[in-house]
Write a protein that holds these residues in place. Structure first.
Motif, PDB file in Angstrom:
ATOM      1  N   PRO A   1     -45.624 -19.266 -81.041  1.00 15.54           N
ATOM      2  CA  PRO A   1     -46.372 -19.070 -79.788  1.00 15.54           C
ATOM      3  C   PRO A   1     -46.965 -17.667 -79.662  1.00 15.54           C
ATOM      4  CG  PRO A   1     -44.322 -20.216 -79.357  1.00 15.54           C
ATOM      5  CD  PRO A   1     -44.256 -19.779 -80.769  1.00 15.54           C
ATOM      6  N   ASN A   2     -46.242 -16.647 -80.080  1.00 16.82           N
ATOM      7  CA  ASN A   2     -46.785 -15.291 -80.030  1.00 16.82           C
ATOM      8  C   ASN A   2     -47.971 -15.135 -80.984  1.00 16.82           C
ATOM      9  OD1 ASN A   2     -45.034 -14.292 -78.084  1.00 16.82           O
ATOM     10  ND2 ASN A   2     -43.513 -13.628 -79.576  1.00 16.82           N
ATOM     11  N   TYR A   3     -47.875 -15.743 -82.142  1.00 18.02           N
ATOM     12  CA  TYR A   3     -48.984 -15.663 -83.100  1.00 18.02           C
ATOM     13  C   TYR A   3     -50.239 -16.325 -82.539  1.00 18.02           C
ATOM     14  CZ  TYR A   3     -51.611 -16.076 -87.444  1.00 18.02           C
ATOM     15  OH  TYR A   3     -52.591 -15.994 -88.414  1.00 18.02           O
ATOM     16  N   VAL A   4     -50.061 -17.495 -81.910  1.00 12.73           N
ATOM     17  CA  VAL A   4     -51.215 -18.178 -81.300  1.00 12.73           C
ATOM     18  C   VAL A   4     -51.804 -17.328 -80.177  1.00 12.73           C
ATOM     19  CG1 VAL A   4     -51.925 -20.226 -80.005  1.00 12.73           C
ATOM     20  CG2 VAL A   4     -50.332 -20.453 -81.927  1.00 12.73           C
ATOM     21  N   LEU A   5     -50.950 -16.716 -79.362  1.00 12.82           N
ATOM     22  CA  LEU A   5     -51.436 -15.871 -78.274  1.00 12.82           C
ATOM     23  C   LEU A   5     -52.201 -14.670 -78.813  1.00 12.82           C
ATOM     24  CD1 LEU A   5     -51.491 -15.095 -75.267  1.00 12.82           C
ATOM     25  CD2 LEU A   5     -49.288 -13.956 -75.613  1.00 12.82           C
ATOM     26  N   VAL A   6     -51.663 -14.003 -79.823  1.00 15.39           N
ATOM     27  CA  VAL A   6     -52.347 -12.847 -80.415  1.00 15.39           C
ATOM     28  C   VAL A   6     -53.677 -13.265 -81.030  1.00 15.39           C
ATOM     29  CG1 VAL A   6     -52.200 -11.140 -82.271  1.00 15.39           C
ATOM     30  CG2 VAL A   6     -50.247 -11.520 -80.778  1.00 15.39           C
ATOM     31  N   SER A   7     -53.698 -14.440 -81.657  1.00 17.18           N
ATOM     32  CA  SER A   7     -54.946 -14.931 -82.242  1.00 17.18           C
ATOM     33  C   SER A   7     -55.994 -15.195 -81.167  1.00 17.18           C
ATOM     34  CB  SER A   7     -54.674 -16.194 -83.050  1.00 17.18           C
ATOM     35  OG  SER A   7     -55.870 -16.735 -83.574  1.00 17.18           O
ATOM     36  N   GLN A   8     -55.597 -15.795 -80.054  1.00 16.77           N
ATOM     37  CA  GLN A   8     -56.535 -16.065 -78.966  1.00 16.77           C
ATOM     38  C   GLN A   8     -57.028 -14.780 -78.316  1.00 16.77           C
ATOM     39  OE1 GLN A   8     -54.355 -18.714 -76.412  1.00 16.77           O
ATOM     40  NE2 GLN A   8     -54.708 -20.514 -77.713  1.00 16.77           N
TER      41      GLN A   8
END
Length: 300
Positions: free
Chosen positions: A152-159
């Motif tokens: 979830p943190n990786y997806v948030l950072v990507s967005q």
């Protein structure tokens, strides 16, 4: 008839040691046992210290060997060689990587300190609805493994468009549950009389926090800052996942010497040794704050 009474002399009673003598013998026995326990305790501590320090020594010993002797098992590296350090300096931009890593770790430590101070002041001093529930959620977030929140943190950072940047490493770790819990314990030990006196003088809660509470908690803040800095400095998995360039942070750059074609252990140990030097220096110069913080456990 007359009876003759024959009296036998009474046996001499064995002399009994005086109370002072018995007490002295007991004191000697107790002191002897205490000395034996102290010696055993010191031996255990020495063995634990050697066990803890030996990996660090072996790292520098391997780094100081010649590249062709990197896998030698001798305890003393001889002849000494700086070829591994020169190779690391010429192969990767170790200077800029040290600066970037220092900035990243300092930013994380500062942000976690600031958020921990504000959150702990609210939890320890203020009474509001849902305080226990929020505290429970903080504790629960500390118990959640990093692997659960990694995706979830990786997806948030990507967005957010922060992939491949130091900001992507910093943003998900700005708040630390451990930092908040540690500061809450110190805030609860702080004398309430000083806070009430500051309020009677007309100071606001914000002014009381920064002019009364924080100056008296410097040892605790220093200890927490050092631990947060070292934790951020030693972080490997998250920076490796976020950073696309291997020459940005030191943790990622060390990996460049490990490849499928072969591992350059001498260069790897040299780079790891250079990465350890700043942390060792920081701890050497600031260790008294850590000791003072854990001995006092807050202001009594």
């Amino acid at each position: 008839m007359s009876f003759v009474t024959v009296t036998t002399p009474a046996l001499a009673a064995a002399p009994r040691p005086s109370a002072a003598r018995r007490q002295g013998e007991e004191d000697i026995a107790v002191a002897s046992r205490s000395r034996v326990g102290t010696v055993i305790g010191h031996l255990v501590l020495v063995l634990l210290a050697v066990f803890s320090v030996f990996p660090v020594y072996w790292m520098f010993a391997t780094a100081l060997r010649a590249p062709e002797n990197a896998l030698d098992q001798t305890l003393l590296p001889w002849p000494l060689s700086l070829e591994n350090f020169a190779y690391v300096w010429d192969t990767i931009p170790i200077g800029s990587m040290l600066v970037n890593t220092f900035v990243m770790a300092l930013t994380l430590a500062t942000a976690q300190l600031l958020i921990a101070v504000l959150a702990a002041y609210g939890f320890a001093v203020w009474n509001f609805a849902g305080r226990k529930l929020l505290m429970f959620l903080f504790i629960g977030s500390w118990l959640v493994p990093f692997q659960v929140t990694m995706i979830p943190n990786y997806v948030l950072v990507s967005q957010m468009g922060l992939l491949g940047t130091i900001g992507g490493v910093v943003v998900p770790q700005l708040a630390g549950a451990f930092a908040v819990l540690l500061m809450v314990q110190h805030m609860r030990a702080f004398p309430r009389e000083l806070i009430e006196a500051a309020h009677l003088d007309g100071r606001s809660s914000w002014a009381t926090l920064w002019s009364v509470v924080v100056p008296n908690m410097r040892p605790a803040l220093a200890a927490l800052g050092i631990m947060a800095f070292i934790s951020a400095w030693n972080e490997y998995l998250w920076p490796t996942l976020i950073m696309r360039q291997s020459d940005a942070l030191l943790q990622v750059g060390v990996r460049s010497f490990l490849s499928a074609e072969g591992n350059n252990w001498g260069a790897t140990m040299a780079a790891a040794g250079l990465a350890c030097v700043p942390v060792l220096l920081i701890y050497i110069f600031l260790q008294r704050y850590v000791v003072d913080a854990f001995v006092r456990s807050g202001l009594k």
